[in-house]
Write a protein that holds these residues in place. Structure first.
Motif, short mmCIF file in Angstrom:
data_model
loop_
_atom_site.label_atom_id
_atom_site.label_comp_id
_atom_site.label_asym_id
_atom_site.label_seq_id
_atom_site.Cartn_x
_atom_site.Cartn_y
_atom_site.Cartn_z
N THR A 52 0.82 -1.22 0.00
CA THR A 52 0.00 0.00 0.00
C THR A 52 0.85 1.27 0.00
OG1 THR A 52 -0.14 0.08 2.43
CG2 THR A 52 -1.80 -1.23 1.27
N VAL A 53 2.17 1.13 0.02
CA VAL A 53 3.05 2.29 0.09
C VAL A 53 3.33 2.81 -1.31
CG1 VAL A 53 5.29 3.15 0.84
CG2 VAL A 53 4.09 1.44 2.21
N PRO A 54 3.05 4.07 -1.60
CA PRO A 54 3.19 4.59 -2.97
C PRO A 54 4.60 5.08 -3.31
CG PRO A 54 2.20 6.26 -1.61
CD PRO A 54 2.41 5.07 -0.72
N ILE A 55 5.64 4.51 -2.67
CA ILE A 55 7.01 4.86 -3.00
C ILE A 55 7.82 3.58 -3.10
CG2 ILE A 55 6.92 7.13 -1.88
CD1 ILE A 55 8.43 5.93 0.45
N SER A 56 9.01 3.67 -3.66
CA SER A 56 9.88 2.52 -3.79
C SER A 56 10.54 2.22 -2.45
CB SER A 56 10.95 2.78 -4.86
OG SER A 56 11.83 1.68 -4.96
N VAL A 57 10.33 0.98 -1.94
CA VAL A 57 10.83 0.58 -0.64
C VAL A 57 11.51 -0.78 -0.75
CG1 VAL A 57 10.27 0.12 1.78
CG2 VAL A 57 8.95 1.80 0.50
N SER A 58 12.69 -0.91 -0.17
CA SER A 58 13.33 -2.21 0.02
C SER A 58 13.35 -2.49 1.52
CB SER A 58 14.76 -2.21 -0.53
OG SER A 58 14.77 -2.02 -1.93
N SER A 59 12.81 -3.65 1.92
CA SER A 59 12.66 -3.95 3.33
C SER A 59 13.33 -5.28 3.66
CB SER A 59 11.17 -4.01 3.71
OG SER A 59 11.01 -4.32 5.07
N PHE A 60 13.97 -5.35 4.83
CA PHE A 60 14.66 -6.55 5.27
C PHE A 60 14.36 -6.78 6.75
CE2 PHE A 60 17.13 -4.26 2.12
CZ PHE A 60 17.37 -5.23 1.15
N ASP A 61 13.97 -8.02 7.08
CA ASP A 61 13.82 -8.36 8.49
C ASP A 61 15.12 -8.98 8.99
OD1 ASP A 61 13.86 -10.98 7.57
OD2 ASP A 61 11.70 -11.27 7.79
N ALA A 62 15.13 -9.41 10.26
CA ALA A 62 16.37 -9.90 10.87
C ALA A 62 16.89 -11.14 10.15
CB ALA A 62 16.12 -10.20 12.34
N ASN A 63 16.00 -12.07 9.77
CA ASN A 63 16.43 -13.29 9.09
C ASN A 63 17.04 -12.97 7.73
OD1 ASN A 63 15.59 -14.96 11.19
ND2 ASN A 63 13.52 -15.17 10.35
N MET A 64 16.44 -12.06 7.00
CA MET A 64 16.97 -11.69 5.69
C MET A 64 18.34 -11.04 5.82
SD MET A 64 13.41 -10.15 4.14
CE MET A 64 14.06 -9.71 2.54
N LEU A 65 18.53 -10.21 6.84
CA LEU A 65 19.82 -9.57 7.04
C LEU A 65 20.89 -10.60 7.36
CD1 LEU A 65 18.71 -6.48 9.16
CD2 LEU A 65 19.38 -6.48 6.75
N GLN A 66 20.53 -11.60 8.18
CA GLN A 66 21.50 -12.63 8.54
C GLN A 66 21.84 -13.50 7.33
OE1 GLN A 66 20.19 -15.26 11.65
NE2 GLN A 66 22.06 -16.47 11.61
N GLN A 67 20.84 -13.89 6.56
CA GLN A 67 21.09 -14.74 5.40
C GLN A 67 21.95 -14.05 4.36
OE1 GLN A 67 17.15 -15.73 4.07
NE2 GLN A 67 16.70 -17.04 5.83
#
Length: 464
Positions: A52-67
């Motif tokens: 629903t966010v009308p801008i370009s966003v890259s998001s990472f949770d803790a597991n993604m950061l570790q991997q």
């Protein structure tokens, strides 16, 4: 020298969503969309689905950061399209670049990309933080000013640490890698009073031998030697008030980034009679001991790019710490939020930018600053959630907490200088999102406003 700047901006954005699901979408595609729906971001200062966010966003949770082996915010450059973490003076104190926008190397300009820790903007010199015990990291691309306290033209990097909860828990992790790299981190969460008070403590220790050999006998550059600590307290005296206090500390004692000599451009001048030797040509013909650049360049090429032979001490010592206090009051129709932040940044560096025994380009200096910020927000919904809005006020003041100084040797000539600066920024901002489902399902109109007062004082001169 003082500069005053007033910025007024207003933006209008139309965002559309799919009105009906496409029948040809495969099951795995539908599952992918379901996964996206569960990704929550705070790009608009409140938690919502990334769809629903009308801008370009890259998001990472803790597991993604570790991997993805993201150890510091600097490592985001390897996993985020459109983001480059480029060395300014070195990789230790880099500049974040989004869509070609970055902080200028010198001068009094405002940063084009700002890193936020728990919604508090960081000084550019202190924007590299470790990513242990993190809830999420988000990279927002494009101008950010109608939703955030600090105005930026390129984007923003958001780091949110894990907040305390009312469940007893924790974790411990240790890893080992090349060059005797060891990274150990741990966290513990303790509920003190159920539904009233909770505490979370986390820390990390990271070290690695330098992978570039220092032939002069000093510490090997491109090393890692850091330790970090973070403590958080959650207090909820009643159902309407939530207060979160965070204290964090980061220290690095390293040799810093290596630089090697690749070539020398004498800046030859083309004249009517041919080509005249440029002002740097003397370096090619010098008979001064240790300054024969041809010999230094040949030695560098023979030794390889993972060796340096500096005539200058190599060090990159950094101490970054801060206090963040966030208070949120939920009323019937609106929510009030205040974010106070104090950041201390200390950088003591010494670098040999040619990497040879010749005194061609050596620089050292100390940067130290205190930064106080406060941001007040009011947000809520109107007309049965057809309109969501946020309005806020922001204040920043940054001053040195000790003399900032620098010294350099450029082609034999020593130069020493002191720097004084004071940065003040005050802003009002607001944004509203209006649903226009009666025109087309999923259609929204976003309207934003910002007015900024920036006062920047900068004065430098020789050390008396």
């Amino acid at each position: 020298m003082t500069h005053s700047k007033h910025i007024l901006c207003a933006t209008t954005l139309l965002a559309t969503a799919l009105a009906t699901p496409l029948p040809a979408v495969a099951q795995e595609d539908a599952a992918f969309l379901d996964d996206l729906e569960t990704i929550l971001v705070k790009a608009r200062r409140r938690e919502e689905s990334i769809l629903t966010v009308p801008i370009s966003v890259s998001s990472f949770d803790a597991n993604m950061l570790q991997q993805r082996s993201v150890i510091t915010t600097q490592d985001l450059t390897f996993v985020t399209p459109g983001l480059v973490v480029a060395p300014a003076l070195s990789r230790d104190v880099p500049a974040f670049v989004i869509r070609g926008q970055q902080r200028q190397a010198d001068g009094t300009g405002s940063p084009a990309v700002v890193t936020y820790f728990a919604d508090v903007p960081l000084n550019t010199q202190g924007s590299i933080l470790p990513t242990f015990d993190v809830q999420s990291m988000q990279v927002l691309k494009g101008p950010q000013g109608t939703l955030f306290g600090r105005n930026t033209t390129g984007g923003a990097v958001l780091l949110y640490p894990n907040a305390p909860t009312y469940e007893l828990g924790g974790y411990g992790r240790i890893s080992y890698g090349r060059y005797d790299e060891v990274i150990a981190e741990t966290a513990i969460n303790v509920p003190v009073i159920n539904e009233k008070l909770a505490v979370r403590v986390a820390g990390q220790r990271a070290r690695r031998d330098g992978y570039t050999e220092n032939l002069a006998g000093g510490d090997d550059p491109d090393d890692r030697d850091t330790w970090s600590f973070r403590g958080s307290v959650l207090w909820q005296p009643n159902e309407t008030i939530t207060n979160t206090l965070i204290g964090d500390y980061y220290e690095a004692n390293e040799a810093g980034t290596s630089t090697v000599l690749n070539s020398l451009y004498p800046n030859d001048v083309i004249t009517d009679g041919g080509v005249a030797r440029g002002p740097l040509a003397f370096l090619l013909d010098s008979d001064i001991p240790g300054l024969d650049v041809d010999l230094n360049l040949a030695a560098q090429q023979e030794n390889g790019i993972r060796t340096v032979n500096p005539d200058f001490e190599l060090r990159s010592n950094r101490v970054l710490w801060g206090i963040t206090n966030t208070t949120e009051v939920e009323l019937d129709a609106i929510t009030l939020k205040n974010i106070f932040g104090y950041r201390s940044t200390f950088v003591d560096s010494s670098r040999d930018f040619d990497g040879t025994p010749a005194p061609i380009n050596n620089q050292a200096g100390v940067f130290a600053s205190n930064q106080i910020t406060n941001e007040f927000q009011v947000f809520g919904d109107l007309f049965d959630e057809r309109v969501t809005y946020i309005a806020g006020a922001f204040y920043l003041k940054e001053t040195p907490d000790q003399p900032n100084n620098g010294s350099s040797v450029i082609f034999f000539g020593p130069n020493e200088a002191e720097l004084y600066f004071e940065n003040k920024s005050t802003a009002l901002f607001a944004e509203a999102s209006v649903k226009l489902d009666e025109i087309k399902k999923g259609l929204k109109l976003n309207i934003g406003f910002r007015y900024t007062w920036d006062d920047i004082t900068r004065c430098n001169g020789p050390i008396s």
